[in-house]
Design an enzyme around this catalytic site. Structure first.
Site, PDB file in Angstrom:
ATOM      1  N   LYS A  42       0.839  -1.205   0.000  1.00  0.00           N
ATOM      2  CA  LYS A  42       0.000   0.000   0.000  1.00  0.00           C
ATOM      3  C   LYS A  42       0.876   1.257   0.000  1.00  0.00           C
ATOM      4  O   LYS A  42       2.062   1.191   0.337  1.00  0.00           O
ATOM      5  CB  LYS A  42      -0.931  -0.014   1.212  1.00  0.00           C
ATOM      6  CG  LYS A  42      -0.213   0.062   2.551  1.00  0.00           C
ATOM      7  CD  LYS A  42      -1.159  -0.228   3.706  1.00  0.00           C
ATOM      8  CE  LYS A  42      -0.400  -0.148   5.026  1.00  0.00           C
ATOM      9  NZ  LYS A  42      -1.174  -0.674   6.154  1.00  0.00           N
ATOM     10  N   ARG A  59     -10.564   0.094  15.285  1.00  0.00           N
ATOM     11  CA  ARG A  59     -10.471   0.975  14.133  1.00  0.00           C
ATOM     12  C   ARG A  59     -11.412   0.426  13.058  1.00  0.00           C
ATOM     13  O   ARG A  59     -12.463   0.979  12.830  1.00  0.00           O
ATOM     14  CB  ARG A  59      -9.015   1.017  13.660  1.00  0.00           C
ATOM     15  CG  ARG A  59      -8.660   2.222  12.846  1.00  0.00           C
ATOM     16  CD  ARG A  59      -7.191   2.267  12.487  1.00  0.00           C
ATOM     17  NE  ARG A  59      -6.753   1.090  11.722  1.00  0.00           N
ATOM     18  CZ  ARG A  59      -5.551   0.933  11.195  1.00  0.00           C
ATOM     19  NH1 ARG A  59      -4.640   1.870  11.371  1.00  0.00           N
ATOM     20  NH2 ARG A  59      -5.229  -0.144  10.520  1.00  0.00           N
ATOM     21  N   TYR A  84      15.864  30.317   3.986  1.00  0.00           N
ATOM     22  CA  TYR A  84      14.733  31.088   4.518  1.00  0.00           C
ATOM     23  C   TYR A  84      14.899  31.362   6.007  1.00  0.00           C
ATOM     24  O   TYR A  84      15.350  30.503   6.768  1.00  0.00           O
ATOM     25  CB  TYR A  84      13.425  30.319   4.315  1.00  0.00           C
ATOM     26  CG  TYR A  84      12.927  30.364   2.895  1.00  0.00           C
ATOM     27  CD1 TYR A  84      12.598  31.576   2.303  1.00  0.00           C
ATOM     28  CD2 TYR A  84      12.793  29.204   2.162  1.00  0.00           C
ATOM     29  CE1 TYR A  84      12.138  31.619   0.988  1.00  0.00           C
ATOM     30  CE2 TYR A  84      12.336  29.224   0.857  1.00  0.00           C
ATOM     31  CZ  TYR A  84      12.001  30.439   0.274  1.00  0.00           C
ATOM     32  OH  TYR A  84      11.554  30.472  -1.010  1.00  0.00           O
ATOM     33  N   MET A 143      11.170  24.088  -0.235  1.00  0.00           N
ATOM     34  CA  MET A 143      10.302  23.204  -1.026  1.00  0.00           C
ATOM     35  C   MET A 143      11.117  22.296  -1.951  1.00  0.00           C
ATOM     36  O   MET A 143      10.919  21.091  -1.977  1.00  0.00           O
ATOM     37  CB  MET A 143       9.312  24.033  -1.842  1.00  0.00           C
ATOM     38  CG  MET A 143       8.222  23.200  -2.478  1.00  0.00           C
ATOM     39  SD  MET A 143       7.105  24.162  -3.502  1.00  0.00           S
ATOM     40  CE  MET A 143       6.311  25.203  -2.304  1.00  0.00           C
TER      41      MET A 143
END
Ligand SMILES: *Cc1c(COP(=O)(O)O)cnc(C)c1O
Length: 338
Positions: free
Chosen positions: A33, A117, A248, A293
């Site tokens: 997954k 769950r 930054y 980023m």
């Protein structure tokens, strides 16, 4: 562009160790997954097939479709069918879900043994068998999921006891409803490594196969080796004067003159920003200031930099778990087998 390498030798080493614990590679259902925990769904399926794994576990129908050719059996944890496939098995996560599946669908019943769950409740088994019969579904297996196999022995033991009761009760129901014998499975990675004399029909193994299981009490688990490494390429380098700042917020300040380089990956590629200021690579290169980023600066001059080869180390630095570090890695990053 930054890129990922997958170490096939390590992957096979892990599968060997897992197969020893599960008593055969046919008992391994490899959990693929979330893009195979960031390793790449297709790339990992290719390696798994080469090793001889025939069972996979995914979250969705679309994931199953993508790897259909590589496996004999694919368990889908949370989805409903779009088209028929003889290989796919669907999870019944509660009583209401039973109505969502067309007649003839092969299903596996998830039972809640304490995680609270997903799964039907233990006192709903008879009701579930009735509903499954009414709907005309083909029930093949009953399973559960552990909440604390790596953290709490008492909870683990209690869930095991509960599952033993579920097993006994569903075996009675199976006979009553004249079904073929059911298969049973409960173990994730941690549970498999905590279980001596494993005797279930399969184990659903994710993180151990990727070599990042954290289970200090297990000698076997210590022999697992991380499969995934992340590399980045240098965009530019420069000399910093003493007192000059990087990135930054100008939050890193050079204490002395040094040479720094900026590399082509950042949180946009899935590298957790919470590693800012504190991460050090396996080759002891210091991350400087904040992760941007698409950029990260290091006290380094290398053309190419190994960012990590063990997601557990990054996880520690970011205050999270290796699962999050790995699944955060964007699908667009190239993945190469080595
Ligand atoms: C993700 C998942 C697993 C695999 O867990 P690991 O800790 O990675 O081995 C097994 N079973 C279910 C139901 C899951 O959702």
């Amino acid at each position: 562009m930054a890129y990922i390498t997958l170490n096939k030798k390590h992957f096979f080493n892990n599968l060997n160790i897992i197969a020893q614990r599960s008593y055969g590679k046919d008992k391994i259902a490899l959990v693929l997954k979330d893009n195979a925990y960031g390793h790449g769904l297709r790339e990992t399926a290719i390696m798994a097939q080469e090793y001889g794994i025939s069972k996979a576990v995914v979250r969705s129908y679309d994931e199953a479709k993508e790897i259909e050719d590589f496996f004999e059996y694919i368990l889908i944890l949370v989805d409903t069918p779009k088209q028929c496939s003889a290989k796919f098995r669907y999870t019944l996560n509660d009583l209401h879900a039973i109505k969502k599946f067309p007649k003839g669908t092969k299903v596996e019943l998830k039972v809640n043994t304490g995680m609270n769950r997903n799964g039907i409740e233990m006192d709903e088994l008879r009701e579930a068998f009735q509903a499954i019969e009414r709907q005309g579904l083909v029930l093949e297996a009953v399973f559960t999921h552990h909440s604390s196999a790596d953290e709490d022995e008492a909870v683990f033991a209690e869930q095991n006891e509960n599952f033993a009761r579920v097993r006994a009760e569903t075996t009675t129901l199976q006979k009553e409803y004249a079904l073929s014998p059911l298969r049973f499975h409960s173990c994730n990675s941690a549970a498999l490594f905590q279980t001596e004399n494993f005797s279930e029909d399969m184990a659903r193994v994710g993180i151990a196969a990727y070599g990042c299981l954290e289970l200090p009490q297990s000698k076997e688990a210590q022999k697992l080796k991380p499969v995934l490494s992340l590399y980045a390429k240098r965009i530019s380098s420069r000399r910093l004067r003493e007192g000059a700042c990087v990135g930054y917020g100008a939050s890193y300040k050079a204490e002395q003159e040094c040479r720094v380089s900026n590399y082509d990956f950042g949180y946009g590629d899935g590298f957790l920003r919470s590693c800012s200021h504190q991460y050090i690579t396996p080759e002891s290169k210091e991350l400087l200031g904040r992760i941007s980023m698409d950029n990260s600066s290091f006290l380094a001059d290398d053309e190419e930099l190994l960012i990590f080869n063990d997601a557990r180390v990054v996880a520690k630095s970011a205050g999270t778990i290796s699962y999050e570090v790995l699944t955060a890695l964007k699908e667009r990053l190239p993945r190469k087998l080595v």
